[in-house]
Design a protein around this motif. Structure first.
Motif, PDB file in Angstrom:
ATOM      1  N   GLY A 140       0.836  -0.971  -0.046  1.00 41.86           N
ATOM      2  CA  GLY A 140      -0.161   0.093  -0.038  1.00 41.86           C
ATOM      3  C   GLY A 140       0.777   1.189   0.112  1.00 41.86           C
ATOM      4  N   GLY A 141       0.183   2.233   0.161  1.00 44.72           N
ATOM      5  CA  GLY A 141       0.914   3.670   0.046  1.00 44.72           C
ATOM      6  C   GLY A 141       1.783   3.625   1.100  1.00 44.72           C
ATOM      7  N   THR A 142       1.592   3.590   2.540  1.00 49.73           N
ATOM      8  CA  THR A 142       2.287   3.537   3.459  1.00 49.73           C
ATOM      9  C   THR A 142       3.820   2.680   3.161  1.00 49.73           C
ATOM     10  N   ALA A 143       3.828   1.691   2.974  1.00 51.79           N
ATOM     11  CA  ALA A 143       4.957   1.099   2.465  1.00 51.79           C
ATOM     12  C   ALA A 143       5.791   1.566   1.149  1.00 51.79           C
ATOM     13  N   ALA A 144       5.005   1.886   0.336  1.00 48.62           N
ATOM     14  CA  ALA A 144       5.606   2.581  -0.832  1.00 48.62           C
ATOM     15  C   ALA A 144       6.221   3.934  -0.512  1.00 48.62           C
ATOM     16  N   ASN A 145       5.682   4.894   0.489  1.00 45.54           N
ATOM     17  CA  ASN A 145       6.341   6.133   0.792  1.00 45.54           C
ATOM     18  C   ASN A 145       7.485   5.677   1.623  1.00 45.54           C
ATOM     19  N   LEU A 146       7.317   4.637   2.483  1.00 44.38           N
ATOM     20  CA  LEU A 146       8.632   4.252   3.461  1.00 44.38           C
ATOM     21  C   LEU A 146       9.685   3.784   2.534  1.00 44.38           C
ATOM     22  N   SER A 147       9.254   3.093   1.420  1.00 48.80           N
ATOM     23  CA  SER A 147      10.363   2.471   0.674  1.00 48.80           C
ATOM     24  C   SER A 147      11.190   3.436  -0.084  1.00 48.80           C
ATOM     25  N   ALA A 148      10.421   4.493  -0.531  1.00 50.77           N
ATOM     26  CA  ALA A 148      10.829   5.638  -1.136  1.00 50.77           C
ATOM     27  C   ALA A 148      11.812   6.591  -0.436  1.00 50.77           C
ATOM     28  N   MET A 149      11.456   6.781   0.875  1.00 50.34           N
ATOM     29  CA  MET A 149      12.015   7.773   1.962  1.00 50.34           C
ATOM     30  C   MET A 149      13.281   6.861   2.301  1.00 50.34           C
ATOM     31  N   VAL A 150      13.545   5.522   2.238  1.00 49.03           N
ATOM     32  CA  VAL A 150      14.578   4.988   2.823  1.00 49.03           C
ATOM     33  C   VAL A 150      15.619   4.925   1.866  1.00 49.03           C
ATOM     34  N   THR A 151      15.306   4.965   0.521  1.00 45.78           N
ATOM     35  CA  THR A 151      16.299   5.134  -0.492  1.00 45.78           C
ATOM     36  C   THR A 151      16.826   6.379  -0.830  1.00 45.78           C
ATOM     37  N   ALA A 152      15.831   7.490  -0.376  1.00 46.13           N
ATOM     38  CA  ALA A 152      16.260   8.913  -0.366  1.00 46.13           C
ATOM     39  C   ALA A 152      17.459   9.007   0.659  1.00 46.13           C
ATOM     40  N   LYS A 286      -6.715   1.707  -5.095  1.00 49.95           N
ATOM     41  CA  LYS A 286      -7.518   2.565  -5.074  1.00 49.95           C
ATOM     42  C   LYS A 286      -8.213   2.882  -6.299  1.00 49.95           C
ATOM     43  N   TRP A 287      -7.640   3.584  -7.212  1.00 49.31           N
ATOM     44  CA  TRP A 287      -8.332   4.274  -8.146  1.00 49.31           C
ATOM     45  C   TRP A 287      -8.017   3.249  -9.633  1.00 49.31           C
ATOM     46  N   LEU A 288      -7.362   2.211  -9.464  1.00 44.24           N
ATOM     47  CA  LEU A 288      -7.206   1.388 -10.491  1.00 44.24           C
ATOM     48  C   LEU A 288      -7.625   0.088 -10.194  1.00 44.24           C
ATOM     49  N   PHE A 289      -8.557  -0.098  -9.511  1.00 44.53           N
ATOM     50  CA  PHE A 289      -9.532  -1.088  -9.583  1.00 44.53           C
ATOM     51  C   PHE A 289      -9.037  -2.479  -9.137  1.00 44.53           C
ATOM     52  N   SER A 290      -8.278  -2.511  -8.089  1.00 46.30           N
ATOM     53  CA  SER A 290      -7.406  -3.710  -7.900  1.00 46.30           C
ATOM     54  C   SER A 290      -7.929  -4.107  -6.552  1.00 46.30           C
ATOM     55  N   PRO A 291      -8.086  -5.388  -6.146  1.00 48.00           N
ATOM     56  CA  PRO A 291      -8.271  -5.605  -4.799  1.00 48.00           C
ATOM     57  C   PRO A 291      -6.960  -5.329  -3.719  1.00 48.00           C
ATOM     58  N   TYR A 292      -7.457  -5.150  -2.579  1.00 42.36           N
ATOM     59  CA  TYR A 292      -6.507  -4.772  -1.499  1.00 42.36           C
ATOM     60  C   TYR A 292      -5.726  -6.164  -1.238  1.00 42.36           C
ATOM     61  N   ASP A 293      -4.393  -6.274  -0.843  1.00 40.67           N
ATOM     62  CA  ASP A 293      -3.558  -4.810  -0.921  1.00 40.67           C
ATOM     63  C   ASP A 293      -2.801  -4.802  -2.019  1.00 40.67           C
ATOM     64  N   CYS A 294      -2.590  -3.708  -2.834  1.00 41.74           N
ATOM     65  CA  CYS A 294      -2.066  -3.469  -3.960  1.00 41.74           C
ATOM     66  C   CYS A 294      -1.511  -1.912  -4.183  1.00 41.74           C
ATOM     67  N   GLY A 295      -0.398  -1.588  -3.538  1.00 44.52           N
ATOM     68  CA  GLY A 295       0.244  -0.205  -3.706  1.00 44.52           C
ATOM     69  C   GLY A 295       1.597  -0.442  -4.897  1.00 44.52           C
ATOM     70  N   ALA A 296       2.090   0.670  -5.096  1.00 44.70           N
ATOM     71  CA  ALA A 296       3.097   0.701  -5.973  1.00 44.70           C
ATOM     72  C   ALA A 296       4.066   1.675  -5.930  1.00 44.70           C
ATOM     73  N   ILE A 297       5.567   1.655  -5.998  1.00 40.19           N
ATOM     74  CA  ILE A 297       6.506   2.682  -5.757  1.00 40.19           C
ATOM     75  C   ILE A 297       7.180   2.375  -7.160  1.00 40.19           C
ATOM     76  N   ILE A 298       7.429   3.592  -7.826  1.00 43.21           N
ATOM     77  CA  ILE A 298       8.134   3.757  -8.751  1.00 43.21           C
ATOM     78  C   ILE A 298       9.360   4.611  -8.756  1.00 43.21           C
ATOM     79  N   TYR A 299      10.523   4.470  -9.165  1.00 43.97           N
ATOM     80  CA  TYR A 299      11.753   5.107  -9.078  1.00 43.97           C
ATOM     81  C   TYR A 299      12.183   5.655 -10.311  1.00 43.97           C
ATOM     82  N   LYS A 300      12.737   6.917 -10.667  1.00 39.80           N
ATOM     83  CA  LYS A 300      13.499   7.445 -11.737  1.00 39.80           C
ATOM     84  C   LYS A 300      14.751   6.634 -11.866  1.00 39.80           C
ATOM     85  N   ASN A 301      15.411   6.251 -10.762  1.00 42.15           N
ATOM     86  CA  ASN A 301      16.787   5.466 -10.918  1.00 42.15           C
ATOM     87  C   ASN A 301      16.537   4.250  -9.986  1.00 42.15           C
ATOM     88  N   PRO A 302      15.944   3.259 -10.337  1.00 38.92           N
ATOM     89  CA  PRO A 302      15.784   2.032  -9.483  1.00 38.92           C
ATOM     90  C   PRO A 302      17.057   1.428  -9.024  1.00 38.92           C
TER      91      PRO A 302
END
Length: 456
Positions: A140-152, A286-302
């Motif tokens: 979900g969004g929390t895990a995605a935001n956390l993953s991004a901020m750990v990377t940053a 949320k707005w792309l019609f998947s069942p829970y739980d499905c968030g996503a994190i995308i990076y410019k430089n993976p």
């Protein structure tokens, strides 16, 4: 427990019959919660030394427990950020669970991860991020935001002058609660730009100028919002990108809710600058019609994410061997063990095509505009602000916070609708108002009118 006998076959048929019935139900019963002691009195002890049997346990679930839940796909569930998974996605969620795929490493989950990556390519294409950008599905969004901020933060700490320093993040008061929560996990401080409306580049610049020299040294990231949960507001992404580029700050966008709107041609221009971010969160559940739980994190430089998240252990060395080479989702986010939660999205996209996704997202935006029009025509209510994305804030004239709360509970008790109040900042104070969030394309004009009429 692992034997296949007639009882397990019959139980499987019962479960499939229930699932088929639920999938084809457009307007399920709007359940309501009960206190724990009430549920205990109704179902008794369910986890016992000898077990109560599958038939009895399933019957209790159908007769009692499911009725103490609120289906997120009910067409008059317009609170929080609801969801409306496609029938195809729900069906393939069953397949995903039944297939027992471990989705952390290519060696074990190559076929499933390949499907996830096909869906991820589409998500990345919506953002317009440069070639090489990619991501993974999270819980979900929390895990995605956390993953991004750990990377940053890990990238920031490559500078030895920043080692031992406590990081600092800037966001706005309109940002999602997970930003503060995530900051606690990584032991970072958060400074807020004082606006619940659009965070403009000018406001961010003023906040940065107000920092002490030590605070500026500690600042490593800015989190903008691509569709606030409360009101659907999109920050000044392009202006913020300019400042982050100049100040050498990681630019993250939390578009967990609003990111789905990138599929809608009617509003995509509002996200100008999204393609310049270092990372972005989008929640397909949320707005792309998947069942829970499905968030996503995308990076410019993976690669930066891989540097931050790859886990080491002798039992993991096999995944580095030549025969195991491939995309390993565990190396780009905080979780090691993971299900292939992007599979239902992939199947639904493959089955229906992206044009239907665009249509369904546009429906949410149209419903919000329709609700705004109906509110303007109703003498009892008025808009707090113009609808944004699929969110509508409105007030019932003359109501107190208690009136909103009592109205919410009455509609919920009656099994009619779930629409909850929120707070909107007015100067230095907060006003209690009502809020719609439209996700489900099955919601109708009649549903909206009936809810507004219940406020008369």
């Amino acid at each position: 427990m692992h034997n296949i006998d007639m009882d397990s076959v019959e139980m499987t048929l019962d479960v499939m019959k229930y699932a088929l019935n639920r999938i084809t139900m457009i307007s399920p019963e709007l359940g309501k919660p009960k206190k724990e002691e009430e549920l205990k009195a109704l179902v008794g002890e369910t986890v016992t030394a000898k077990g109560i049997g599958g038939e009895k346990a399933f019957q209790l679930f159908k007769d009692v427990l499911i009725k103490a839940t609120v289906p997120i796909d009910h067409p008059r569930h317009l609170a929080f950020v609801p969801a409306s998974p496609t029938r195809a996605a729900i069906m393939f969620d069953l397949v995903t669970s039944a297939s027992s795929i471990h989705g952390a490493y290519w060696m074990e989950g190559a076929g499933g991860i390949y499907c996830e990556n096909e869906a991820m390519k589409w998500l990345v294409s919506l953002t317009g991020m440069p070639r090489g950008a990619f991501g993974v599905f999270t819980s979900g969004g929390t895990a995605a935001n956390l993953s991004a901020m750990v990377t940053a933060r890990e990238e920031w700490r490559k500078d030895e002058n920043n080692q031992g320093e406590k990081g600092l993040i800037i966001t706005s008061i309109g940002a999602h609660s997970s930003i503060k929560s995530m900051a606690k996990v990584i032991d970072a401080d958060v400074l807020l730009v004082e606006t619940e409306d659009q965070m403009k580049g000018q406001y961010l610049e003023e906040k940065i100028k107000s920092l002490t020299p030590h605070q500026r040294k500690r600042l490593f990231a800015v989190v903008a919002t691509g569709g606030t949960t409360n009101a659907g507001i999109i920050d000044d992404l392009d202006g913020i990108a300019n400042i982050c580029q100049r100040e050498k700050l990681w630019f993250h966008i939390d578009a967990a809710y609003g990111g789905g709107a990138l599929a809608a041609d009617s509003v995509k221009h509002l996200f100008k600058g999204v393609e310049r971010c270092d990372s972005i969160t989008i929640d397909p559940h949320k707005w792309l019609f998947s069942p829970y739980d499905c968030g996503a994190i995308i990076y410019k430089n993976p690669q930066l994410a891989k540097n931050a998240h790859t886990q080491e252990g002798s039992y993991l060395d096999i995944f580095k061997d030549e025969g195991a080479h491939g995309f390993n989702p565990s190396e780009y986010q905080i979780q090691l063990t993971r299900r292939v939660r992007g599979l239902p999205l992939w199947f639904s996209l493959a089955m229906h095509g992206t044009d239907k996704y665009k249509w369904a997202v546009e429906q949410g935006i149209k419903l919000a505009k329709l609700a705004g029009k109906l509110i303007e025509e109703d003498p009892n209510v008025e808009l707090v602000r113009e609808p944004s994305l699929s969110c509508v804030l409105y007030r019932r004239k003359g109501w107190t916070p208690d009136d909103y709360r009592n109205w919410t509970y009455k509609n919920h008790r009656d099994g009619f609708a779930l629409v909850t109040p929120t707070k909107w900042r007015q100067g230095d104070s907060f006003e209690t108002v009502s809020r719609f969030c439209f996700i489900n394309p099955d919601t109708t004009e009649a549903d909206i009118k009936a809810i507004l009429d219940s406020m008369a």
